[in-house]
Design a protein around this motif. Structure first.
Motif, mmCIF file in Angstrom:
data_model
loop_
_atom_site.group_PDB
_atom_site.id
_atom_site.type_symbol
_atom_site.label_atom_id
_atom_site.label_comp_id
_atom_site.label_asym_id
_atom_site.label_seq_id
_atom_site.Cartn_x
_atom_site.Cartn_y
_atom_site.Cartn_z
ATOM 1 N N TYR A 105 -75.168 69.495 -36.052
ATOM 2 C CA TYR A 105 -76.399 68.942 -36.596
ATOM 3 C C TYR A 105 -77.402 68.661 -35.484
ATOM 4 O O TYR A 105 -77.044 68.466 -34.322
ATOM 5 C CB TYR A 105 -76.104 67.657 -37.369
ATOM 6 N N ALA A 129 -73.930 72.120 -42.854
ATOM 7 C CA ALA A 129 -73.108 73.309 -43.050
ATOM 8 C C ALA A 129 -71.806 73.178 -42.266
ATOM 9 O O ALA A 129 -71.737 72.500 -41.246
ATOM 10 C CB ALA A 129 -73.861 74.554 -42.604
ATOM 11 N N GLU A 186 -81.795 76.712 -46.240
ATOM 12 C CA GLU A 186 -81.706 75.312 -45.841
ATOM 13 C C GLU A 186 -82.745 74.515 -46.623
ATOM 14 O O GLU A 186 -83.834 75.011 -46.906
ATOM 15 C CB GLU A 186 -81.960 75.164 -44.344
ATOM 16 N N CYS A 232 -79.316 83.235 -41.773
ATOM 17 C CA CYS A 232 -79.594 81.824 -41.996
ATOM 18 C C CYS A 232 -80.445 81.324 -40.842
ATOM 19 O O CYS A 232 -80.188 81.659 -39.679
ATOM 20 C CB CYS A 232 -78.299 81.008 -42.077
ATOM 21 N N GLY A 252 -79.665 77.056 -38.242
ATOM 22 C CA GLY A 252 -79.118 78.002 -39.207
ATOM 23 C C GLY A 252 -77.869 78.691 -38.693
ATOM 24 O O GLY A 252 -77.206 79.425 -39.437
#
Length: 258
Positions: free
Chosen positions: A70, A55, A218, A193, A118
């Motif tokens: 990440y 993302a 996800e 998220c 998220g």
């Protein structure tokens, strides 16, 4: 067709023991890199055939940089963490539908709910909503204090509510604890998220409310373009399957089956 382009790595930062942020720079337009969208990152050295979906955590139009966050969970992300400043990183995208916030107005109250990896799309969303003059409240949850990242972004964008499973920072409990205590106060929209359990908690919390809720899902992805059917989700009462990478990753909580 989505673009494929090389970015230059200008910063690689360790945020927690296993979470990293890399800032990538380009001289090309970043107009397609909107909040909620994602990119497919090519793993360097040709060691992994499949790209990794990440993302977009931030975009700086002045410097031409985007930020990706990440977690290192395998060989592919381990290779990303070893990259040094000056390395070339190939991205496919931006991909996905992104958050629909074009009609939000100054003073609109918005709730963001997230946890774990998220958080990156919500970080970008929080910054964008604050720039639009929205009143942003963010609820975030972590297992423990050492895993916390991104909270400064949410605090700068509005009100931050933090919880940890062990009580080492913020309130003791999880995001569900914060949701149960939260008052509606004319909220215009809710965005969430994070892990599946968090998304289900948000979905259930607002199931009987009129406030619209969007969930950013996800998933493991093979192609990121809807060709491999590796990231399907059911909507409309289970009567229709859609790709998280193409029709999503943002879905209405009232329609998606978790």
């Amino acid at each position: 067709m989505p673009s494929v382009r090389n970015f230059s790595l200008v910063k690689q930062e360790r945020l927690t023991e296993d979470v990293f942020q890399m800032d990538l720079k380009t001289t090309e337009s970043l107009s397609e890199y909107q909040p909620g969208r994602f990119v497919m990152v090519e793993i360097p050295n040709g060691l992994q055939q499949l790209r990794r979906p990440l993302a977009i955590a931030a975009v700086d139009l002045l410097t031409g940089c985007i930020s990706l966050i990440y977690r290192v969970v395998g060989q592919g992300t381990e290779q990303l963490a070893k990259l040094v400043v000056g390395a070339k990183v190939n991205l496919l995208g931006a991909l996905g539908n992104g958050f629909n916030i074009q009609n939000f107005q100054v003073g609109d109250q918005v709730l963001l709910v997230g946890g774990g990896t998220g958080l990156p799309p919500l970080m970008y969303l929080a910054q964008t909503l604050a720039q639009q003059g929205c009143l942003v409240t963010t609820m975030v949850g972590f297992r423990t204090k050492s895993q916390i990242f991104g909270t400064q972004v949410f605090a700068q964008a509005g009100q931050l509510q933090l919880t940890t499973d062990d009580g080492s920072a913020g309130k003791l409990g999880n995001v569900g604890t914060l949701l149960n205590a939260w008052k509606m106060n004319n909220c215009r929209h809710v965005f969430a998220c994070g892990p599946l359990g968090l998304l289900k908690a948000v979905q259930q919390r607002f199931a009987s409310q009129s406030v619209p809720v969007d969930l950013s899902l996800e998933s493991r992805m093979g192609c990121g373009m809807g060709a491999c059917a590796g990231c399907m989700v059911s909507v409309n009462g289970g009567t229709l399957n859609q790709h998280i990478c193409q029709e999503g990753p943002i879905f209405s909580a009232a329609e998606v089956q978790l």
